[in-house]
Design a protein around this motif. Structure first.
Motif, PDB file in Angstrom:
ATOM      1  N   ARG A 225       0.931  -0.923   0.524  1.00  9.35           N
ATOM      2  CA  ARG A 225       0.116   0.259   0.272  1.00  9.35           C
ATOM      3  C   ARG A 225       0.768   0.833  -0.134  1.00  9.35           C
ATOM      4  O   ARG A 225       0.744   2.174  -0.377  1.00  9.35           O
ATOM      5  CB  ARG A 225      -0.797   0.030   0.730  1.00  9.35           C
ATOM      6  N   HIS A 278      -4.307   1.101 -11.519  1.00  5.87           N
ATOM      7  CA  HIS A 278      -4.692   0.223 -10.283  1.00  5.87           C
ATOM      8  C   HIS A 278      -4.584   1.068  -9.361  1.00  5.87           C
ATOM      9  O   HIS A 278      -5.229   0.683  -7.689  1.00  5.87           O
ATOM     10  CB  HIS A 278      -4.322  -0.972 -10.260  1.00  5.87           C
ATOM     11  N   ALA A 282      -6.833   1.934  -6.042  1.00  3.76           N
ATOM     12  CA  ALA A 282      -6.497   1.362  -4.241  1.00  3.76           C
ATOM     13  C   ALA A 282      -6.705   2.766  -3.653  1.00  3.76           C
ATOM     14  O   ALA A 282      -7.305   2.014  -3.089  1.00  3.76           O
ATOM     15  CB  ALA A 282      -5.678   0.716  -4.482  1.00  3.76           C
ATOM     16  N   GLN A 283      -6.012   3.711  -3.833  1.00  2.12           N
ATOM     17  CA  GLN A 283      -5.767   4.825  -2.746  1.00  2.12           C
ATOM     18  C   GLN A 283      -7.488   5.574  -3.124  1.00  2.12           C
ATOM     19  O   GLN A 283      -7.458   5.930  -1.666  1.00  2.12           O
ATOM     20  CB  GLN A 283      -4.539   5.559  -3.742  1.00  2.12           C
ATOM     21  N   GLU A 291     -12.325  -0.749   1.618  1.00  4.16           N
ATOM     22  CA  GLU A 291     -11.329  -2.020   1.644  1.00  4.16           C
ATOM     23  C   GLU A 291     -10.931  -2.921   0.833  1.00  4.16           C
ATOM     24  O   GLU A 291      -9.686  -2.995   0.453  1.00  4.16           O
ATOM     25  CB  GLU A 291     -11.192  -1.932   3.331  1.00  4.16           C
ATOM     26  N   ALA A 294     -10.445  -2.015  -1.958  1.00  4.69           N
ATOM     27  CA  ALA A 294      -9.062  -2.112  -2.300  1.00  4.69           C
ATOM     28  C   ALA A 294      -7.899  -2.699  -2.509  1.00  4.69           C
ATOM     29  O   ALA A 294      -7.084  -2.635  -3.215  1.00  4.69           O
ATOM     30  CB  ALA A 294      -8.595  -0.731  -1.181  1.00  4.69           C
ATOM     31  N   GLY A 295      -7.424  -3.421  -1.204  1.00  3.89           N
ATOM     32  CA  GLY A 295      -6.980  -4.519  -1.169  1.00  3.89           C
ATOM     33  C   GLY A 295      -6.705  -5.484  -2.142  1.00  3.89           C
ATOM     34  O   GLY A 295      -5.689  -5.200  -2.851  1.00  3.89           O
ATOM     35  N   ASP A 296      -8.217  -5.669  -3.259  1.00  2.00           N
ATOM     36  CA  ASP A 296      -7.674  -5.881  -4.295  1.00  2.00           C
ATOM     37  C   ASP A 296      -7.148  -5.304  -5.447  1.00  2.00           C
ATOM     38  O   ASP A 296      -6.039  -5.967  -6.359  1.00  2.00           O
ATOM     39  CB  ASP A 296      -9.539  -6.759  -5.327  1.00  2.00           C
ATOM     40  N   ALA A 297      -7.331  -3.790  -5.772  1.00  3.46           N
ATOM     41  CA  ALA A 297      -6.784  -3.107  -6.599  1.00  3.46           C
ATOM     42  C   ALA A 297      -5.417  -2.956  -6.204  1.00  3.46           C
ATOM     43  O   ALA A 297      -4.609  -3.066  -6.967  1.00  3.46           O
ATOM     44  CB  ALA A 297      -6.848  -2.142  -6.587  1.00  3.46           C
ATOM     45  N   TYR A 298      -4.735  -2.873  -5.054  1.00  3.64           N
ATOM     46  CA  TYR A 298      -3.447  -3.139  -4.244  1.00  3.64           C
ATOM     47  C   TYR A 298      -2.795  -3.591  -5.799  1.00  3.64           C
ATOM     48  O   TYR A 298      -1.451  -4.351  -6.130  1.00  3.64           O
ATOM     49  CB  TYR A 298      -3.183  -2.523  -3.138  1.00  3.64           C
ATOM     50  N   GLU A 299      -3.180  -5.671  -5.066  1.00  4.38           N
ATOM     51  CA  GLU A 299      -3.038  -6.653  -4.996  1.00  4.38           C
ATOM     52  C   GLU A 299      -3.175  -6.997  -6.799  1.00  4.38           C
ATOM     53  O   GLU A 299      -1.517  -7.608  -7.162  1.00  4.38           O
ATOM     54  CB  GLU A 299      -3.202  -8.178  -5.605  1.00  4.38           C
ATOM     55  N   ARG A 300      -3.621  -6.113  -7.886  1.00 14.21           N
ATOM     56  CA  ARG A 300      -3.519  -6.181  -9.292  1.00 14.21           C
ATOM     57  C   ARG A 300      -2.363  -5.619  -9.079  1.00 14.21           C
ATOM     58  O   ARG A 300      -1.521  -5.428 -10.946  1.00 14.21           O
ATOM     59  CB  ARG A 300      -4.598  -5.603  -9.620  1.00 14.21           C
TER      60      ARG A 300
END
Length: 518
Positions: A225, A278, A282-283, A291, A294-300
């Protein structure tokens, strides 16, 4: 997926075994003793001495063979630490992996294996505990079986492994590209890396089970993150309106439309394969209180990044599958960090994936707990110590490494920035900002240092500042840093340790400004 074997000839494997050489030298010794059993005492004593010398020669021959014979191709690569036989009566544990397990940048003061030994109070299974660190910075499973660890697992009589600790995964793609092992196409490369990662891991796990050693492997964690992707690019074949894409990203970063979420989604729609889009999405999802999305977007964002210096979600899935099958025990490194930190961001990482000092302690304790559960001990065996929230246990204080930690991290980001000069401008600016973030504490420390140390540190700081300024096209700041080095007589080739540094100076400041030989 199936396992792969080290392609070593049978005679080489045999030559590394102790029993071969004891047989070769021991049988003549035994025959000599039998033939002289009815001879005079002096001859029997002489035969006994000769037989003993032959037996010792057998032991020495086995050691010489292990050192002289080259390792098989699958075990070759960079030099790794050699294992040593543990003391008699000790429980032996061997750790292997990449720079995080090695302890960068806090070794030798603080490492995960040292924390494991401390947390278990130096005992395991009712015996004194010996933990050997065989990790090598830059190691990867794609390179093949790690030589030191494979030696331990194939010579259990000598090394007596009770358990093996593994932390690896962040270098798989970088090493595959460096050694030109994987196909030069993103999807084919991904499949090759994951297939090799899984196969080598399963080979190690199977061999550990064969010799009765617990196999404990971490799910690698990373700065999900807090660190934007350093190598974002449009996916192959994407036709993108670059101006519209950058406009959407800028609007998202300015939080237009209250949260900036619509603009972030527009950027992703314009370039679905661009990791930076992405990350910004996420931000904005975090800012909207979403949340999970957002977690999925950070991992993507991490998995789409072409730089790929962080273990992917698929790699961790392969490790979980191994543990679900009972072939290994998992240590969730992310969960270990989140016991103390609110998020996987810059608060618990110094860069893309190396934890801060206390993060090493938290992950080490997680390994210790898994180890205590895997190796049977006496009923009154106490649970592992938790890592303290403040202060440092005796022998684990990394304070002495603070200066070098900032220097190494700044140097790493300089190298990354140089690679990004022809890449995505936003990623370049982020790397240069992180160079400055690591140099600032060093500048603040300069006045308190003795004169000689102050001069040496100032030279390294000013050299890094000059290179960062050149990459940022800040010629005025670069000239000021060069002038400071000239004033101390330190503007020499010795300060520019890599060829690209001298080339950068010549291209941006001119050949006349390049340093002279020391």
């Amino acid at each position: 997926m199936g396992t792969h074997r080290a392609p070593e000839a049978a005679w080489r494997r045999l030559a590394r075994t102790r029993w071969l050489w004891l047989t070769v030298f021991g049988l003549p010794a035994l025959a000599l003793l039998v033939r002289t059993r009815r001879r005079p005492r002096a001859e029997r004593l002489l035969a006994l001495v000769v037989g003993g010398l032959l037996t010792v020669s057998g032991l020495l021959a086995e050691r010489v063979a292990g050192r002289v014979l080259p390792p098989p191709p699958e075990l070759r690569g960079r030099v790794e630490p050699r294992p040593t036989a543990p003391p008699a009566g000790h429980t032996a544990v061997y750790a292997w992996g990449e720079s995080t397990m090695h302890g960068d940048v806090f070794a030798p003061h603080l490492t995960i294996p040292k924390v494991v030994a401390w947390s278990l109070r130096g005992t395991l299974g009712g015996k004194p505990l010996t933990v050997q660190n065989l990790a090598r910075p830059g190691a990867s499973l794609g390179e093949g079986l790690p030589q030191g660890l494979w030696t331990v697992l194939t010579e259990p009589e000598r090394y007596r492994p009770a358990a093996v600790l593994v932390y690896v995964g962040h270098n798989e793609f970088a090493n595959a590209r460096r050694d030109r092992l994987a196909p030069n196409e993103p999807e084919a490369e991904r499949r090759w890396v994951h297939r090799r990662y899984d196969a080598t891991l399963r080979t190690l796990a199977a061999q550990a089970r064969k010799v009765g050693a617990a196999f404990i492997v971490a799910l690698p964690t990373s700065n999900l993150r807090g660190h934007p992707p350093p190598g974002p690019r449009h996916a192959p074949g994407e036709r993108v309106d670059e101006a519209a894409f950058e406009t959407a990203l800028a609007a998202a970063e300015r939080r237009e439309g209250d949260t900036g979420l619509p603009a972030a989604r527009r950027a992703v729609a314009l370039s679905p394969g661009h990791a930076w889009a992405h990350f910004v999405l996420a931000q904005r999802l975090v800012g909207s209180g979403r949340e999970q999305a957002a977690g999925d977007a950070y991992e993507r964002a991490r998995d789409l990044d072409y730089n790929r210096q962080r273990a992917t979600r698929a790699q961790n899935a392969l490790i979980r599958e191994l543990c679900d099958e009972g072939l290994a025990r998992c240590v969730d490194a992310s969960a270990a960090l989140l016991r103390r930190y609110d998020a996987l961001d810059d608060s618990c990482f110094i860069d893309l994936h190396h934890p801060v000092a206390r993060g090493h302690g938290l992950i080490g304790v997680a390994f210790a707990r898994a180890l205590a559960a895997a190796v049977p001990g006496p009923a009154d065996q106490r649970p592992p110590w938790p890592f303290p929230e403040q202060g440092w246990p005796a022998g684990l204080d990394p304070t002495a490494a603070t200066q070098e930690r900032y220097l190494q991290t700044a140097a790493w980001y300089l190298g990354l920035a140089h690679d990004q000069l022809r890449g995505y401008p936003r990623a370049l600016r982020d790397s240069l900002a992180r160079v400055e973030r690591n140099l600032q504490p060093l500048r603040q420390a300069l006045p308190s240092l003795p004169a000689r140390e102050r001069r040496a540190l100032a030279n390294r700081v000013d050299t890094a500042s000059l290179l960062a300024a050149l990459m940022a096209n800040n010629t005025q700041a670069a000239k000021a840093a060069r002038q400071a080095l000239l004033g101390r007589g330190a503007w020499t080739l010795g300060q520019l340790r890599q060829p690209w540094m001298l080339d950068l100076v010549r291209r941006r400041l001119g050949s006349d400004a390049a340093p002279s030989a020391p």
